[in-house]
Write an enzyme that holds these catalytic residues in place. Sequence first.
Site, short mmCIF file in Angstrom:
data_model
loop_
_atom_site.label_atom_id
_atom_site.label_comp_id
_atom_site.label_asym_id
_atom_site.label_seq_id
_atom_site.Cartn_x
_atom_site.Cartn_y
_atom_site.Cartn_z
N PRO A 463 0.84 -1.20 0.00
CG PRO A 463 0.08 -0.93 2.20
CD PRO A 463 0.85 -1.87 1.31
CG ASP A 634 5.62 0.22 2.60
OD1 ASP A 634 4.42 0.23 2.97
OD2 ASP A 634 6.31 -0.82 2.57
CG HIS A 635 0.13 4.97 3.92
ND1 HIS A 635 0.48 5.50 5.14
CD2 HIS A 635 -0.94 5.70 3.51
CE1 HIS A 635 -0.32 6.50 5.44
NE2 HIS A 635 -1.19 6.65 4.47
NE ARG A 636 3.74 -2.69 3.66
CZ ARG A 636 4.27 -3.76 3.04
NH1 ARG A 636 3.75 -4.96 3.26
NH2 ARG A 636 5.30 -3.59 2.22
#
Length: 661
Positions: A463, A634-636
């Site tokens: 994501p 990386d939205h994590r």
Amino acid sequence: MKLKLIAGISSTALICLISSWQTAQQTNVVSAFVPSAPSARPQTIFPSNNAIADAMRYETSLNAEAIKITMPALSSTMKEGRVVSWLKSEGDEIEAGEAIMVVESDKADMDVEAFEDGFLAKILTDEGESAEVGAVVALVATEESDIAAVAEGGDANGAAAAPAAEEAAPAAEEAPAAGGEAPDVEFSQLDMPALSSTMKEGKVVSWLKGEGDSVEAGEAIMVVESDKADMDVEAFEDGFIAAIITEEGEAANVGSPVALIAANEGDIPALKAYAASLSGAPAPAASAAAAPAAAAPAKAAPKAAAAANPAASAGGRVVASPLAKKMATEMGVDISTVAGTGPGGRITAGDVQKAASGGAPAKKAAAPSKPKWTPAPGVVAATPQARALAKKAKIDLATIEGTGEFGRVTADDIKIATGEMKPKRKAAAPGAAAPVEMPEGLVPFTGMQRAVSNNMVATLDCPVFRASREIEMDAFNALYQSVKPKGVTVSALLAKAVAKAIEKHPIVNSSFREEGTFFNKDINIAMAVAIDGGLITPVLKYANERDVLELGENWKELVGKAKSGTLSPDEYNSGTFTISNMGMFGVSQFDAILPAGQGGILAVAGTQEYIVPDKQAVLGMKKISKMTVTLTCDHRQIYGADAALFLKTLNDVMISPQQLL
């Protein structure tokens, strides 16, 4: 080579139906398009239409009406044929005009089409097997409920109808010959085919070829209207149409001659006179002298032929030799404006040459005439094969624009509509630039391209989010101009600037792990480089610790290795953050795909000039340069605020670049 045979709808149809009758009688009657020696040429006498129908239809022992499919004669020398493939299976429904099998003769492979509607009850000659011309190869039931009865009673009664044809043969042979004496030239006679078992006469809807035109085996030459449908009639052998006996709109009995085909173009005048005797019309004045003219000096022949029929282009059709047509196309001459001096006003190659050089008077251009044949209201004109293909593909013929004669929908039109065939490219206009030849077909991936593809697919599970910002570039550009003579590149300066910003925001240099966020101690900047046949990312290690001169030298070395394919794995897969720069291509803004195993990638676009207000400027305006950068994260483990703060720090470094030295 594969040609098309219309069993029951081409000029070979009659041969297909009575071939077994002819073989059984072992007579040497002349069938359509079968060359013959005139001195020993017997008259072509066909059995009546009722006899043909009786020969094809019979009743099995269980009183089920059946139709026999016999091995057709695909050429005048064919003795037997091999079934290459059956296009229909036992029990399948078939329609008149639908291709049902492919037959290999001694000359070519041809499609054989159904003569009437019905259901394929039993195949007697399997794929790969051969059968003599006239032998029964399959049985067709007229009703679906009769399939089993026809299949069961077929072997016992398959030959029951043969005597009917044999009885018809003597009666036909005893019929008096019609027409005058045939000229002593090699020619063939095209007769009205039987397009259905109930057809007694047919009307010529349209001639697709004119007198004098050359024809080839398998080429459609006329459209015939029967009591069931309009169908194309195809040539059985090569030749030249010497005379048309049955004109468009006229009808003729099944088996009656409708045209004569000359084997040699020079025999056309002699056959015109013979054609007049077959049709019952008075022979033209010049035709009466056609036979003696054969022995006369060669110079007299063109005059007699020219007088025979000065209006050889009747019906708006241009009569010209194949060579003349080819030369007219090559020279850009409108052949319809050329006056012909050949036999019957035929346009010769010499006429075209004179017209091209301006040495011959041009013929008055006739007003373009509309096609003589148009389908009835609500009827879509289409060839039988096109109808069969459209039905199989479930395509409405009314939605297809036909490209055949008179706008008829052809098989190629259906194949183009289904995507099976690509539309033919239109020829470039004279003087226009030739179209650019584009590559076509599958090109296998190289090892590098396959690796790039796999890496891109691996990013789909990550994501991501993106953030963009404009950065003023005037100070950075001035610094670059000062260090450029020392061998420092823009890429080295960008790597240094990004590395300095990462020092204050190490989260963008991290990577995701299932257990948490993995921080990388080293700042290794990977720079995307496009090379022939792929993409690779050489890495500037410890970019924050090294000066720009060292980074510049290292970058030149890495690019050289990338182009020569000598980079070591550690030099291209050890990056912790990536830069993709397409500013040199004039790209104003773009997004980059995040590489697997990294937390961020920066897309760098080209520099644009803007006019902005400035109170200190003379006119209150000044020109500045700006560049748009887009960060993909990386939205994590990286959040929007992290990206925004990183971009702000990067902007500060770029507008005060002296800290990079």
